[in-house]
Design a protein around this motif. Structure first.
Motif, PDB file in Angstrom:
ATOM      1  N   ALA A 158       0.951  -1.209   0.024  1.00  0.00           N
ATOM      2  CA  ALA A 158      -0.099  -0.077   0.003  1.00  0.00           C
ATOM      3  C   ALA A 158       0.962   1.109   0.218  1.00  0.00           C
ATOM      4  O   ALA A 158       1.909   1.158   0.772  1.00  0.00           O
ATOM      5  CB  ALA A 158      -0.868   0.034   1.381  1.00  0.00           C
ATOM      6  N   SER A 159       0.456   2.205  -0.819  1.00  0.00           N
ATOM      7  CA  SER A 159       1.352   3.472  -0.799  1.00  0.00           C
ATOM      8  C   SER A 159       0.141   4.507  -0.696  1.00  0.00           C
ATOM      9  O   SER A 159      -0.881   4.540  -0.939  1.00  0.00           O
ATOM     10  CB  SER A 159       1.909   3.648  -2.154  1.00  0.00           C
ATOM     11  N   ASN A 160       0.644   5.702   0.316  1.00  0.00           N
ATOM     12  CA  ASN A 160      -0.232   6.713   0.657  1.00  0.00           C
ATOM     13  C   ASN A 160      -1.515   6.354   1.342  1.00  0.00           C
ATOM     14  O   ASN A 160      -2.586   6.819   1.014  1.00  0.00           O
ATOM     15  CB  ASN A 160      -0.524   7.643  -0.754  1.00  0.00           C
ATOM     16  N   TYR A 161      -1.540   5.225   2.149  1.00  0.00           N
ATOM     17  CA  TYR A 161      -2.590   4.805   3.153  1.00  0.00           C
ATOM     18  C   TYR A 161      -2.411   5.509   4.325  1.00  0.00           C
ATOM     19  O   TYR A 161      -1.093   5.792   4.819  1.00  0.00           O
ATOM     20  CB  TYR A 161      -2.524   3.329   3.154  1.00  0.00           C
ATOM     21  N   SER A 162      -3.554   5.489   4.918  1.00  0.00           N
ATOM     22  CA  SER A 162      -3.401   6.191   6.454  1.00  0.00           C
ATOM     23  C   SER A 162      -3.392   4.783   7.489  1.00  0.00           C
ATOM     24  O   SER A 162      -3.735   3.679   6.885  1.00  0.00           O
ATOM     25  CB  SER A 162      -4.724   6.969   6.824  1.00  0.00           C
ATOM     26  N   PRO A 163      -3.093   4.829   8.603  1.00  0.00           N
ATOM     27  CA  PRO A 163      -3.012   3.741   9.569  1.00  0.00           C
ATOM     28  C   PRO A 163      -4.177   3.047   9.798  1.00  0.00           C
ATOM     29  O   PRO A 163      -4.519   1.670   9.780  1.00  0.00           O
ATOM     30  CB  PRO A 163      -2.304   4.098  10.548  1.00  0.00           C
ATOM     31  N   GLU A 164      -5.411   3.813   9.639  1.00  0.00           N
ATOM     32  CA  GLU A 164      -6.609   3.425   9.924  1.00  0.00           C
ATOM     33  C   GLU A 164      -7.013   2.571   8.717  1.00  0.00           C
ATOM     34  O   GLU A 164      -7.549   1.604   8.920  1.00  0.00           O
ATOM     35  CB  GLU A 164      -7.589   4.562  10.244  1.00  0.00           C
ATOM     36  N   ARG A 165      -6.745   3.023   7.500  1.00  0.00           N
ATOM     37  CA  ARG A 165      -7.520   2.324   6.458  1.00  0.00           C
ATOM     38  C   ARG A 165      -6.496   1.093   6.110  1.00  0.00           C
ATOM     39  O   ARG A 165      -6.943   0.143   5.584  1.00  0.00           O
ATOM     40  CB  ARG A 165      -7.231   3.174   5.146  1.00  0.00           C
ATOM     41  N   LEU A 166      -5.102   1.067   6.632  1.00  0.00           N
ATOM     42  CA  LEU A 166      -4.395   0.140   6.283  1.00  0.00           C
ATOM     43  C   LEU A 166      -4.703  -1.089   7.195  1.00  0.00           C
ATOM     44  O   LEU A 166      -4.668  -2.301   6.993  1.00  0.00           O
ATOM     45  CB  LEU A 166      -2.848   0.382   6.674  1.00  0.00           C
ATOM     46  N   GLN A 167      -5.096  -0.775   8.511  1.00  0.00           N
ATOM     47  CA  GLN A 167      -5.811  -1.554   9.695  1.00  0.00           C
ATOM     48  C   GLN A 167      -6.886  -2.228   9.011  1.00  0.00           C
ATOM     49  O   GLN A 167      -6.982  -3.348   9.219  1.00  0.00           O
ATOM     50  CB  GLN A 167      -6.025  -0.922  10.866  1.00  0.00           C
ATOM     51  N   GLU A 168      -7.700  -1.434   8.442  1.00  0.00           N
ATOM     52  CA  GLU A 168      -9.098  -1.779   7.714  1.00  0.00           C
ATOM     53  C   GLU A 168      -8.739  -3.115   6.842  1.00  0.00           C
ATOM     54  O   GLU A 168      -9.256  -4.174   6.823  1.00  0.00           O
ATOM     55  CB  GLU A 168     -10.125  -0.928   7.359  1.00  0.00           C
ATOM     56  N   ALA A 169      -7.827  -2.556   6.034  1.00  0.00           N
ATOM     57  CA  ALA A 169      -7.447  -3.630   4.834  1.00  0.00           C
ATOM     58  C   ALA A 169      -6.811  -4.947   5.418  1.00  0.00           C
ATOM     59  O   ALA A 169      -7.274  -6.093   4.940  1.00  0.00           O
ATOM     60  CB  ALA A 169      -6.532  -2.879   3.909  1.00  0.00           C
ATOM     61  N   HIS A 170      -6.143  -4.661   6.628  1.00  0.00           N
ATOM     62  CA  HIS A 170      -5.537  -6.136   7.128  1.00  0.00           C
ATOM     63  C   HIS A 170      -6.630  -6.939   7.776  1.00  0.00           C
ATOM     64  O   HIS A 170      -6.720  -8.233   7.721  1.00  0.00           O
ATOM     65  CB  HIS A 170      -4.574  -5.684   8.043  1.00  0.00           C
ATOM     66  N   ALA A 171      -7.695  -6.241   8.372  1.00  0.00           N
ATOM     67  CA  ALA A 171      -8.801  -6.859   8.910  1.00  0.00           C
ATOM     68  C   ALA A 171      -9.726  -7.733   7.996  1.00  0.00           C
ATOM     69  O   ALA A 171      -9.900  -8.966   7.988  1.00  0.00           O
ATOM     70  CB  ALA A 171      -9.622  -6.081   9.871  1.00  0.00           C
ATOM     71  N   ILE A 172      -9.564  -6.960   6.731  1.00  0.00           N
ATOM     72  CA  ILE A 172     -10.568  -7.594   5.616  1.00  0.00           C
ATOM     73  C   ILE A 172      -9.901  -8.949   4.994  1.00  0.00           C
ATOM     74  O   ILE A 172     -10.184  -9.834   4.879  1.00  0.00           O
ATOM     75  CB  ILE A 172     -10.614  -6.515   4.292  1.00  0.00           C
ATOM     76  N   SER A 173      -8.297  -8.797   4.976  1.00  0.00           N
ATOM     77  CA  SER A 173      -7.463  -9.924   4.388  1.00  0.00           C
ATOM     78  C   SER A 173      -7.685 -10.849   5.220  1.00  0.00           C
ATOM     79  O   SER A 173      -7.976 -12.238   4.742  1.00  0.00           O
ATOM     80  CB  SER A 173      -6.077  -9.387   4.173  1.00  0.00           C
ATOM     81  N   ARG A 174      -7.651 -10.632   6.634  1.00  0.00           N
ATOM     82  CA  ARG A 174      -7.683 -11.796   7.402  1.00  0.00           C
ATOM     83  C   ARG A 174      -9.127 -12.573   7.506  1.00  0.00           C
ATOM     84  O   ARG A 174      -9.279 -13.770   7.372  1.00  0.00           O
ATOM     85  CB  ARG A 174      -7.346 -11.463   8.822  1.00  0.00           C
ATOM     86  N   ARG A 175     -10.048 -11.870   7.245  1.00  0.00           N
ATOM     87  CA  ARG A 175     -11.526 -12.172   7.156  1.00  0.00           C
ATOM     88  C   ARG A 175     -11.802 -13.089   6.092  1.00  0.00           C
ATOM     89  O   ARG A 175     -12.346 -13.978   6.041  1.00  0.00           O
ATOM     90  CB  ARG A 175     -12.657 -11.101   7.485  1.00  0.00           C
ATOM     91  N   LEU A 176     -11.289 -12.548   4.754  1.00  0.00           N
ATOM     92  CA  LEU A 176     -11.486 -13.370   3.712  1.00  0.00           C
ATOM     93  C   LEU A 176     -10.408 -14.407   3.307  1.00  0.00           C
ATOM     94  O   LEU A 176     -10.507 -15.079   2.549  1.00  0.00           O
ATOM     95  CB  LEU A 176     -11.608 -12.255   2.480  1.00  0.00           C
TER      96      LEU A 176
END
Length: 314
Positions: free
Chosen positions: A156-174
């Motif tokens: 990821a480039s130019n992400y905020s910590p909050e959005r990166l955390q959300e992306a990681h949660a989605i990756s784990r869930r899926l």
């Protein structure tokens, strides 16, 4: 000679400097000059190259893809074994391939692979956080590329910590691959944004931090002073972003530390970055072979040096 590290969470063994390939098609237009620079970098141990599909569409007469084309031509001309280099590129900001929809990611990836002349992108970035597309869709498209062998890892480039955390949660869930690296703006005179939360997140989640503008577009190389500035296509960006009394004071301290070690300011600025939490390898570029040595010169910074650069009492 650049040393090697392994990016956290990957099998990618890379040089301690990532070379920014946005100079190709911008300040370097001839393939012969590009090949000479890249041959020199590789001979000095640099095997990690960072591009993007949109590089360098901002240069007059360009459409984007120029950097990937020149990098790909070098790979063919040099006949270097594919597994000896690590190629990173990005999707999302090219005018003709905008955004992070699944369809756009699939098309852009195939076009980048064709320009680079390779079968697999080692590290494929979302170039920005496209909030018009659900993260599930973007990450799902990246996962398909990994399944197809077209991409090894995503970042990821130019992400905020909050959005990166959300992306990681989605990756784990899926149960699909997640971002393993972060490429955001970070350097000795541009710190607040990254240090406000991203640095801790990257370190605590064992991600690879690969900061861009590591030398503040040349501000930290010694070319700039309060009285003068060089002839450079980056001058406007530098003056707009970095010119302030505070930053020139930091530049003075950088020069003092560099003088103590007998090295160029750029060497100290890059070494400072490597000492920061979560940083794996800084990204920096050069347009001429004689600019490469300071990028690769390692420096043993003392606690006193680091405190001086931070303007902290010792």
């Amino acid at each position: 000679m650049s040393s090697r590290i392994t990016l956290p969470g990957t099998a990618l063994e890379v040089s301690s400097l990532c070379f920014g390939a946005n100079v190709f098609g911008w300040s370097i237009h001839e393939q012969r000059a590009a090949n000479a620079l890249l041959d020199h970098l590789f001979a000095q141990g640099v095997n990690f190259f960072d591009s993007a599909d949109m590089y360098v569409q901002w240069h007059p007469g360009n459409r984007g893809g120029e950097s990937e084309l020149m990098l790909g031509q070098w790979l063919r001309d040099s006949r270097i074994a594919r597994d000896e280099v690590v190629i990173a590129t990005k999707v999302g900001k090219m005018t003709s391939r905008p955004g992070l929809s699944p369809e756009n990611i699939r098309l852009a990836a195939d076009e980048s692979l064709a320009r680079l002349g390779i079968d697999t992108i080692d590290l494929y970035y979302a170039h920005f956080d496209d909030q018009t597309v659900p993260l599930e869709d973007t990450l799902g498209a990246f996962s398909e590329l990994i399944d197809q062998g077209k991409v090894s890892y995503i970042a990821a480039s130019n992400y905020s910590p909050e959005r990166l955390q959300e992306a990681h949660a989605i990756s784990r869930r899926l149960a699909i691959p997640g971002y393993i690296a972060v490429q955001n703006h970070y350097n000795l005179v541009y710190r607040d944004e990254y240090e406000a939360g991203m640095a801790d997140y990257v370190e605590s989640h064992q991600l690879a931090g690969l900061p861009y503008f590591s030398l503040a577009s040349g501000f930290l190389t010694g070319k700039y002073s309060r009285q003068s500035q060089p002839e450079s296509p980056r001058v406007q960006r530098v003056t707009d972003t970095y010119f302030s009394a505070r930053n020139f004071d930091t530049l003075d301290r950088l020069h003092a530390v560099a003088h103590r070690h007998g090295v160029e300011p750029a060497s100290v600025a890059l070494e400072w970055l490597r000492q920061q939490p979560g940083v794996s390898a800084p990204i920096a570029s050069a347009s001429h072979i004689d600019q490469v040595t300071p990028l690769l010169q390692r420096v043993q910074l003392t606690p006193e040096d680091l405190a001086a650069l931070d303007n902290a009492p010792v």
